[in-house]
Design a protein around this motif. Structure first.
Motif, PDB file in Angstrom:
ATOM      1  N   SER A 426      65.846  -8.209  37.982  1.00 50.63           N
ATOM      2  CA  SER A 426      65.129  -8.411  39.247  1.00 50.63           C
ATOM      3  C   SER A 426      65.916  -9.289  40.210  1.00 50.63           C
ATOM      4  O   SER A 426      65.948  -9.023  41.425  1.00 50.63           O
ATOM      5  N   ALA A 429      69.106  -7.418  41.332  1.00 51.71           N
ATOM      6  CA  ALA A 429      68.817  -6.298  42.231  1.00 51.71           C
ATOM      7  C   ALA A 429      68.926  -6.722  43.688  1.00 51.71           C
ATOM      8  O   ALA A 429      69.329  -5.943  44.551  1.00 51.71           O
ATOM      9  N   THR A 433      71.956  -5.470  46.801  1.00 59.99           N
ATOM     10  CA  THR A 433      71.314  -4.905  47.990  1.00 59.99           C
ATOM     11  C   THR A 433      71.758  -5.645  49.245  1.00 59.99           C
ATOM     12  O   THR A 433      72.086  -5.025  50.272  1.00 59.99           O
ATOM     13  N   PRO A 643      63.642  -1.750  46.347  1.00 62.11           N
ATOM     14  CA  PRO A 643      64.036  -0.404  45.903  1.00 62.11           C
ATOM     15  C   PRO A 643      64.132   0.609  47.035  1.00 62.11           C
ATOM     16  O   PRO A 643      64.668   1.707  46.822  1.00 62.11           O
ATOM     17  N   ALA A 752      66.736   3.060  41.620  1.00 58.70           N
ATOM     18  CA  ALA A 752      66.041   1.834  42.013  1.00 58.70           C
ATOM     19  C   ALA A 752      64.600   1.827  41.525  1.00 58.70           C
ATOM     20  O   ALA A 752      64.076   0.789  41.103  1.00 58.70           O
ATOM     21  N   PHE A 756      65.087  -1.062  39.094  1.00 62.19           N
ATOM     22  CA  PHE A 756      64.766  -2.261  39.864  1.00 62.19           C
ATOM     23  C   PHE A 756      63.259  -2.495  39.971  1.00 62.19           C
ATOM     24  O   PHE A 756      62.770  -3.614  39.792  1.00 62.19           O
TER      25      PHE A 756
END
Length: 777
Positions: A426, A429, A433, A643, A752, A756
């Protein structure tokens, strides 16, 4: 509660098949009206607007509010047809190294004569018809008579080089390329080939009578480029729809392992596309270049994905022993809300395109909104109705042989790994991004004329050749205006024109500036600008007024630009604009402006970037708001951001790493992909909340959500990839970029949502209120 209200409506609708059938009949009749009478509603609306405006104007006139304001009008310009080197319908490019020989001149004259003998050719402007620049204004052709000596023809080449209307305008610097500027009589053009291949073939046939003068012909220009783009558009419209639908059908058949389920699911996207294309024709949207290729494929994919989610649930319920009515009712109740939310958020993503400055993008956005809503209606009406027919009695056939369900158990081990390392996943992620977003923000805006043309088509190839031979095909201008206090024959006027010329000549990418100053410089006498305006009346009127209109106090300087992309020309135009500002400071009575299509693209690049920011930003905020309201949790809305931003940022980073630029099609694709990518997230979150009502264990709810929607998520992703793959083989560069970005985004969205999103839910998802536990068990 939204879910309860939706479930009641869904149950009522499923139990009233006649209502669903009536809705389908009304929408089908409306679509047929659009196919039979295109633009009829748009014309009616325009007539209403005109009537209202006329009524308002009549009231204003009667009340005395309308007063005729007197204006100081200068002398009306004489009836002179100014020479134009930029207004031709087509440009016939001739390549040869024997133009300046007796045979070459004769061959060119014969080619021009044969072209003008064609009924669809009004006239041909070429270097032999350029008015001679001499003190007496006497007409004199460039080429001498046929019996002239070889030395005379050699002198003609030097004379052409000294003439600013020929050198760099109609003749290349090396003297091996000349341009024939063709104007058409549109009434006599029978088909598209007439003004492209027909023109070239006629010229080649005429030149064949002079075998000693080898000539090569090619065609480009405004009309040939339009024809090439239109032909590719028409060809792609049918070809890629057939290929796309065929690929989607085969992929669905392979995944479902049952023909009945595939046929029932296929009804929804077919109806959605049929309704949409009919309705948009009523409002005159059907000529948009994206509507015939991208829109049908896109709506097919959206309708098919929602249909797949619904069909997967119906098949599971039917296999479990439920009746057709029970399976349809429960299937719509279980996934219908998620399908409605995905349609709403997809429409928001598309609707954000309406904020764009570019008209084509705006219209496409509205067409997508209409299409997504109509496609959702087709899913929730046609599939339940079809399931109630004899065909729907066998939709569960093949369920036990479904490849996705067969191997989903092996994939389910992934969710255990994700939940075990949910904290690490988490947090990590978010980092990639953010890095991908930073890379995406480095994209440079760009746009080229050739991007809208098929690869390898003659007008595009010829345009690229002219970039090297002539400094470009396209013209841009500097418009000069002066105040009434300045006399039009003032020496200051010529000073300003020459200053503009000098500013343009300093730029390497600016080709062959042409103005009144260049024409006056060819006349004998004092070279100083202050002494040359007295010779203005010696110029032929059609030449003088091509760049100078004293009655309106205007002058212009034209120059050629290459089709290198506006990103290359942006800094050039900036420097020129700065020089123009300096000239205006030195001459306060003058106003100078850059003009032309290339300049327009440069000036609007910033607006295109703003369009991207507005569309993505607005869509993201609204989607977050919709999800937060529907799920009654701001935290779930924030969880959904990662996501959904990740696949878009990955697509943008892909463009940046591969050296591509931000173009209109990129803006389009970014926003469209946001609308599609959020679909998987909504289905997962909806199922997660449903499972939370059945268990207090958050991780168990995530596992059940994964296995519950995993089949549909993987299946829809594979179908979407198959659809985008068909467009990737288009001969249009814009279509290929759109398809590649769509494929990257959809594949990344699946990753994702399966990796994610579960990790983020395990770490940050709120607990369901006690009042909602047990609902839906």
């Amino acid at each position: 509660m939204i879910a309860r209200a939706f479930n009641r409506i869904a149950a009522w609708l499923v139990e009233k098949p006649l209502v669903m059938a009536a809705m389908m009949v009304v929408l089908s009749a409306t679509a047929i009206w659009g196919y039979a009478y295109p633009s009829s509603l748009w014309r009616w609306w325009q007539s209403v607007k005109i009537s209202l405006e006329d009524s308002y104007q009549a009231e204003s006139d009667s009340s005395g509010n309308s007063e005729e304001v007197g204006t100081d009008r200068d002398e009306t310009p004489p009836n002179v047809n100014p020479l134009s080197l930029s207004g031709a319908d087509a440009v016939l490019v001739v390549e040869s190294d024997r133009f300046f020989t007796a045979e070459g001149a004769q061959a060119l004259r014969h080619v021009v004569a044969e072209l003008e003998a064609l009924d669809f050719v009004r006239n041909v402007m070429w270097m032999d018809r350029i008015p001679e620049l001499n003190l007496f204004g006497l007409p004199e052709p460039l080429f001498p008579r046929t019996e002239a000596s070889a030395q005379r023809y050699a002198d003609t080449r030097e004379k052409a080089r000294r003439n600013p209307l020929i050198h760099g305008q109609l003749l290349s610097a090396d003297g091996r390329t000349t341009l024939l500027l063709v104007s058409f009589d549109m009434l006599f053009i029978k088909d598209d080939q007439t003004c492209t291949a027909g023109l070239r073939q006629a010229a080649a046939a005429a030149a064949a009578k002079f075998p000693e003068v080898p000539m090569k012909f090619s065609v480009t220009g405004r009309v040939p480029m339009y024809v090439a783009a239109r032909q590719a558009h028409e060809a792609n419209k049918i070809r890629y729809q057939i290929i796309g639908y065929g690929m989607v059908f085969l992929m669905a058949l392979f995944l479902f392992r049952g023909i009945s389920a595939v046929l029932v699911v296929a009804i929804a996207p077919i109806l959605g596309v049929f309704w949409t294309l009919g309705v948009i024709r009523l409002w005159d949207f059907h000529d948009n270049p994206f509507n015939d290729v991208i829109l049908p494929v896109l709506l097919s994919l959206v309708g098919l994905t929602d249909g797949v989610h619904l069909m997967v649930q119906v098949r599971k319920l039917r296999s479990a022993g439920a009746s057709t009515m029970q399976a349809v009712r429960q299937g719509v109740q279980q996934v219908g809300l998620a399908c409605g939310l995905t349609s709403l958020t997809t429409a928001v993503g598309f609707g954000s395109l309406s904020l764009a400055h570019h008209e084509v993008v705006r219209d496409f956005g509205w067409c997508c909104v209409i299409g997504v809503l109509l496609t959702f209606l087709s899913v929730v009406t046609s599939i339940p109705l079809a399931c109630m027919t004899r065909l729907g009695h066998y939709v569960q056939v093949g369920q036990e042989r479904s490849l996705i369900d067969k191997y989903l158990g092996q994939i389910s081990g992934l969710i255990n790994v994700v939940l075990r390392y949910s904290r690490l996943i988490s947090y990590t992620a978010v980092l990639p991004t953010l890095l991908l977003v930073v890379a995406s923000l480095q994209l440079r805006p760009d746009e080229r004329t050739a991007n809208s043309l098929p690869d390898g088509c003659e007008p595009a190839v010829t345009m690229r050749y002219l970039d090297h031979a002539m400094g470009g095909l396209e013209f841009s201008f500097v418009r000069i205006q002066w105040q009434p206090a300045v006399q039009s024959d003032s020496r200051e006027v010529l000073d300003v024109i020459e200053n503009v010329n000098e500013a343009l000549l300093e730029e390497e990418l600016i080709g062959h500036p042409l103005s009144l100053s260049n024409l006056l410089a060819t006349l004998p006498g004092d070279r100083h600008a202050s002494n040359r305006m007295v010779m203005l009346e010696l110029l032929p009127p059609q030449l003088k007024r091509a760049f100078y209109t004293p009655e309106t106090r205007q002058a212009s300087v034209s120059f050629r630009v290459q089709d290198l992309g506006i990103a290359r020309y942006g800094p050039v135009f900036q420097r020129i604009d700065q020089r123009l500002q300096q000239i205006m400071q030195d001459h306060p009575a003058f106003t100078l402006d850059l003009d032309g299509r290339a300049v327009w693209r440069w000036e609007n690049l910033y607006q295109i970037v703003v369009d991207l920011a507005k569309s993505l930003g607005t869509a993201s905020v609204i989607i977050f708001g919709v999800l937060a309201i529907v799920y009654r949790s701001a935290r779930l809305g924030l969880i959904a951001v990662v996501p959904n931003v990740f696949p878009l940022a990955l697509a943008g980073a892909f463009l940046y790493v591969t050296g591509q630029a931000l173009e209109i099609v990129s803006v389009l694709s970014f926003t469209v992909c946001l609308g599609i990518a959020v679909d998987d997230t909504i289905h997962f979150l909806t199922r997660f909340q449903d499972e939370q009502r059945r268990t207090d264990d958050r991780q168990e709810a995530i596992r059940r959500a994964f296995t519950g929607v995993g089949t549909a998520l993987i299946m829809t992703t594979l179908v979407l990839l198959a659809g985008f793959a068909t467009v990737a083989y288009s001969d249009s560069r814009d279509h290929r970029i759109f398809a590649s970005m769509g494929a990257i985004t959809i594949a990344a969205a699946l990753f994702a949502d399966l990796v994610f999103l579960p990790a983020l839910l395990a770490r940050f998802a709120p607990n369901l209120p006690e009042s909602e536990r047990g609902i839906g068990q």
